[in-house]
Design a protein around this motif. Structure first.
Motif, PDB file in Angstrom:
ATOM      1  N   PRO A 156      37.949  26.566  46.877  1.00 14.37           N
ATOM      2  CA  PRO A 156      38.877  26.195  45.806  1.00 14.37           C
ATOM      3  C   PRO A 156      38.227  26.170  44.424  1.00 14.37           C
ATOM      4  O   PRO A 156      38.892  26.357  43.419  1.00 14.37           O
ATOM      5  N   ASP A 157      36.903  25.938  44.360  1.00 18.99           N
ATOM      6  CA  ASP A 157      36.199  25.831  43.076  1.00 18.99           C
ATOM      7  C   ASP A 157      34.845  26.512  43.231  1.00 18.99           C
ATOM      8  O   ASP A 157      33.898  25.918  43.772  1.00 18.99           O
TER       9      ASP A 157
ATOM     10  N   ARG B  15      37.266  35.504  41.268  1.00 20.74           N
ATOM     11  CA  ARG B  15      35.839  35.437  40.965  1.00 20.74           C
ATOM     12  C   ARG B  15      35.111  35.326  42.290  1.00 20.74           C
ATOM     13  O   ARG B  15      35.599  34.680  43.222  1.00 20.74           O
ATOM     14  N   PHE B  16      33.912  35.904  42.376  1.00 18.87           N
ATOM     15  CA  PHE B  16      33.162  35.831  43.617  1.00 18.87           C
ATOM     16  C   PHE B  16      31.667  35.940  43.353  1.00 18.87           C
ATOM     17  O   PHE B  16      31.238  36.445  42.328  1.00 18.87           O
TER      18      PHE B  16
ATOM     19  N   GLU C  49      36.852  32.743  44.841  1.00 15.28           N
ATOM     20  CA  GLU C  49      37.790  31.799  44.249  1.00 15.28           C
ATOM     21  C   GLU C  49      38.987  32.618  43.792  1.00 15.28           C
ATOM     22  O   GLU C  49      38.849  33.503  42.942  1.00 15.28           O
ATOM     23  N   ASN C  50      40.141  32.323  44.387  1.00 16.86           N
ATOM     24  CA  ASN C  50      41.324  33.103  44.063  1.00 16.86           C
ATOM     25  C   ASN C  50      42.555  32.264  44.316  1.00 16.86           C
ATOM     26  O   ASN C  50      42.768  31.848  45.451  1.00 16.86           O
ATOM     27  N   PRO C  51      43.397  31.984  43.390  1.00 21.84           N
ATOM     28  CA  PRO C  51      43.237  32.401  42.000  1.00 21.84           C
ATOM     29  C   PRO C  51      42.269  31.487  41.251  1.00 21.84           C
ATOM     30  O   PRO C  51      42.002  30.375  41.668  1.00 21.84           O
ATOM     31  N   VAL C  52      41.788  31.998  40.134  1.00 20.14           N
ATOM     32  CA  VAL C  52      40.883  31.201  39.292  1.00 20.14           C
ATOM     33  C   VAL C  52      41.666  29.994  38.801  1.00 20.14           C
ATOM     34  O   VAL C  52      42.799  30.102  38.367  1.00 20.14           O
ATOM     35  N   ALA C  53      41.045  28.822  38.917  1.00 20.50           N
ATOM     36  CA  ALA C  53      41.711  27.578  38.493  1.00 20.50           C
ATOM     37  C   ALA C  53      41.877  27.522  36.988  1.00 20.50           C
ATOM     38  O   ALA C  53      41.128  28.064  36.252  1.00 20.50           O
TER      39      ALA C  53
END
Length: 115
Positions: free
Chosen positions: A68-69, A95-96, A111-115
């Motif tokens: 999640p983050d 992002r990865f 992380e998808n979707p970016v927070a």
């Protein structure tokens, strides 16, 4: 066809060495050791990670773990002495960052979707 569980399997040269490394990665011991050559981590109710001693195939796995983050996950890994490759973006919302276990299996945190 109904699917009850998804298992990711990372073949490794030495399960004992891999268990130590994956405990650092995941921040906890394996949930089960059903046989001497296998260790399981129950990551979700229907998603498990297994490391399995298979020297012939060691290093051939590509494992993706959605978090999640991403920044928080990377900070936790750094505290445990594990470093990833630089963070990359994919598309407009993902992002990865990846790292490799001692056998060369690639683990990518997403992380998808970016927070």
């Amino acid at each position: 066809m109904d699917i009850a569980r998804v298992l990711m399997v990372a073949p490794v040269g030495s399960v004992e060495e891999a268990v130590v490394w994956y405990e650092r990665l995941l921040g906890r011991p394996a949930d089960t050791r059903p046989m001497p050559s296998l260790a399981d981590w129950h990551l979700t109710t229907s998603g498990w990670l297994q490391v399995f001693e298979d020297a012939e195939r060691a290093g051939s796995a590509l494992l993706n773990l959605e978090v999640p983050d991403l920044d928080k996950a990377l900070a936790q890994l750094k505290q445990r002495g594990l470093n990833t490759e630089p963070v990359q973006t994919g598309g407009t919302r993902t992002r990865f960052a990846a790292l490799h276990d001692p056998d060369g299996n690639r683990i990518t945190l997403l992380e998808n979707p970016v927070a």
